[in-house]
Design a protein around this motif. Structure first.
Motif, short mmCIF file in Angstrom:
data_model
loop_
_atom_site.label_atom_id
_atom_site.label_comp_id
_atom_site.label_asym_id
_atom_site.label_seq_id
_atom_site.Cartn_x
_atom_site.Cartn_y
_atom_site.Cartn_z
N LEU A 82 0.82 -1.22 0.00
CA LEU A 82 0.00 0.00 0.00
C LEU A 82 0.85 1.27 0.00
O LEU A 82 0.47 2.28 -0.62
N LEU A 83 2.00 1.24 0.65
CA LEU A 83 2.90 2.39 0.62
C LEU A 83 3.44 2.62 -0.80
O LEU A 83 3.50 3.75 -1.28
N GLY A 84 3.84 1.54 -1.47
CA GLY A 84 4.32 1.66 -2.85
C GLY A 84 3.22 2.17 -3.77
O GLY A 84 3.44 3.07 -4.59
N LEU A 85 2.03 1.60 -3.63
CA LEU A 85 0.90 2.03 -4.44
C LEU A 85 0.52 3.48 -4.12
O LEU A 85 0.23 4.27 -5.02
N GLY A 86 0.57 3.83 -2.85
CA GLY A 86 0.27 5.21 -2.44
C GLY A 86 1.25 6.19 -3.06
O GLY A 86 0.86 7.30 -3.46
N PHE A 87 2.51 5.81 -3.16
CA PHE A 87 3.51 6.65 -3.80
C PHE A 87 3.14 6.86 -5.27
O PHE A 87 3.20 7.98 -5.80
N GLY A 88 2.71 5.80 -5.94
CA GLY A 88 2.28 5.90 -7.33
C GLY A 88 1.07 6.80 -7.50
O GLY A 88 1.01 7.62 -8.43
N VAL A 89 0.10 6.66 -6.61
CA VAL A 89 -1.09 7.51 -6.66
C VAL A 89 -0.71 8.97 -6.40
O VAL A 89 -1.23 9.88 -7.06
N LEU A 90 0.21 9.20 -5.48
CA LEU A 90 0.68 10.57 -5.21
C LEU A 90 1.28 11.19 -6.47
O LEU A 90 1.00 12.35 -6.79
N ILE A 91 2.09 10.44 -7.18
CA ILE A 91 2.69 10.95 -8.42
C ILE A 91 1.61 11.33 -9.42
O ILE A 91 1.65 12.41 -10.02
N GLU A 92 0.62 10.46 -9.60
CA GLU A 92 -0.46 10.76 -10.55
C GLU A 92 -1.26 11.98 -10.10
O GLU A 92 -1.65 12.82 -10.92
N PHE A 93 -1.50 12.11 -8.80
CA PHE A 93 -2.19 13.29 -8.27
C PHE A 93 -1.39 14.55 -8.55
O PHE A 93 -1.94 15.58 -8.96
N LEU A 94 -0.08 14.49 -8.34
CA LEU A 94 0.76 15.66 -8.62
C LEU A 94 0.76 16.00 -10.11
O LEU A 94 0.71 17.18 -10.48
N GLN A 95 0.78 14.99 -10.96
CA GLN A 95 0.72 15.25 -12.40
C GLN A 95 -0.60 15.92 -12.77
O GLN A 95 -0.64 16.82 -13.61
N TYR A 96 -1.67 15.50 -12.13
CA TYR A 96 -2.99 16.08 -12.39
C TYR A 96 -3.09 17.52 -11.88
O TYR A 96 -3.64 18.38 -12.54
N SER A 97 -2.54 17.77 -10.69
CA SER A 97 -2.72 19.07 -10.06
C SER A 97 -1.65 20.11 -10.41
O SER A 97 -1.78 21.24 -10.00
N LEU A 98 -0.64 19.73 -11.16
CA LEU A 98 0.39 20.69 -11.57
C LEU A 98 0.35 20.85 -13.10
O LEU A 98 1.18 20.29 -13.82
N PRO A 99 -0.61 21.62 -13.60
CA PRO A 99 -0.74 21.73 -15.06
C PRO A 99 0.47 22.36 -15.75
O PRO A 99 0.69 22.12 -16.93
N ILE A 101 3.45 21.53 -15.64
CA ILE A 101 4.43 20.54 -16.09
C ILE A 101 3.95 19.79 -17.33
O ILE A 101 4.68 18.97 -17.87
N ASN A 102 2.71 20.08 -17.75
CA ASN A 102 2.16 19.48 -18.96
C ASN A 102 2.19 17.95 -18.93
O ASN A 102 2.58 17.29 -19.89
N ARG A 103 1.85 17.39 -17.78
CA ARG A 103 1.75 15.93 -17.62
C ARG A 103 0.30 15.61 -17.28
O ARG A 103 -0.44 16.45 -16.76
N HIS A 104 -0.10 14.38 -17.54
CA HIS A 104 -1.49 13.99 -17.30
C HIS A 104 -1.52 12.73 -16.45
O HIS A 104 -0.75 11.80 -16.67
N ALA A 105 -2.43 12.72 -15.51
CA ALA A 105 -2.64 11.53 -14.68
C ALA A 105 -3.18 10.41 -15.57
O ALA A 105 -3.94 10.66 -16.51
N ASP A 106 -2.79 9.19 -15.28
CA ASP A 106 -3.20 8.05 -16.10
C ASP A 106 -3.48 6.86 -15.18
O ASP A 106 -2.59 6.41 -14.45
N ILE A 107 -4.70 6.36 -15.24
CA ILE A 107 -5.09 5.22 -14.40
C ILE A 107 -4.25 3.98 -14.74
O ILE A 107 -3.97 3.15 -13.87
N TYR A 108 -3.81 3.87 -15.99
CA TYR A 108 -2.98 2.72 -16.38
C TYR A 108 -1.59 2.79 -15.74
O TYR A 108 -0.98 1.75 -15.47
N ASP A 109 -1.10 4.00 -15.51
CA ASP A 109 0.15 4.14 -14.78
C ASP A 109 -0.01 3.57 -13.37
O ASP A 109 0.85 2.84 -12.87
N VAL A 110 -1.13 3.88 -12.73
CA VAL A 110 -1.40 3.36 -11.38
C VAL A 110 -1.51 1.84 -11.42
O VAL A 110 -1.00 1.15 -10.54
#
Length: 131
Positions: A82-99, A101-110
């Motif tokens: 869960l810690l590893g997965l949480g780290f991955g979700v955090l990255i996707e959240f940051l990609q989503y909330s920091l426009p 950087i021109n990155r996009h959150a992706d459920i497949y990345d998670v």
């Protein structure tokens, strides 16, 4: 057995695991949060999902080894997962909330983060000696 030798070495030198976790964390942040334009010219990024699997799987593996060594074989592998997965979700959240950087959150990345974390748990169960 070779895994016991490696595990014993890591027990004596647990600072290597800490250094590995910190290094992988910084590399992961750098690779996932730099502006997309900086990465788009490199062919290696066509293997994005494999990269997620390897980065988050490796991070989870190192975290699990360190926790098991520092807590004297008292590791709940699902918490490590869960810690590893949480780290991955955090990255996707940051990609989503920091426009900017021109990155996009992706459920497949998670999903591939989760697969990497699960593979790390399988490896941990194989390499950690029985209590």
């Amino acid at each position: 057995m070779k895994t016991n030798v490696l595990y014993s070495f890591l027990q004596r030198n647990d600072y290597l695991l800490i250094a590995g976790i910190i290094t992988l964390t910084l590399i992961t942040f750098a690779l996932t949060l730099v502006p997309a334009e900086m990465l788009s010219q490199n062919k290696i990024w066509s293997y994005d999902k494999v990269g997620h699997l390897l980065l988050f799987g490796s991070w989870t593996l190192l975290l699990g080894l360190y926790h098991n060594i520092s807590q004297e074989n008292n590791t709940n592998f699902w918490i490590i997962f869960l810690l590893g997965l949480g780290f991955g979700v955090l990255i996707e959240f940051l990609q989503y909330s920091l426009p900017s950087i021109n990155r996009h959150a992706d459920i497949y990345d998670v999903l591939f983060d989760a697969i990497g974390c699960l593979l790390a748990i399988v490896v941990l169960k194989k390499v950690i000696p029985e209590k």
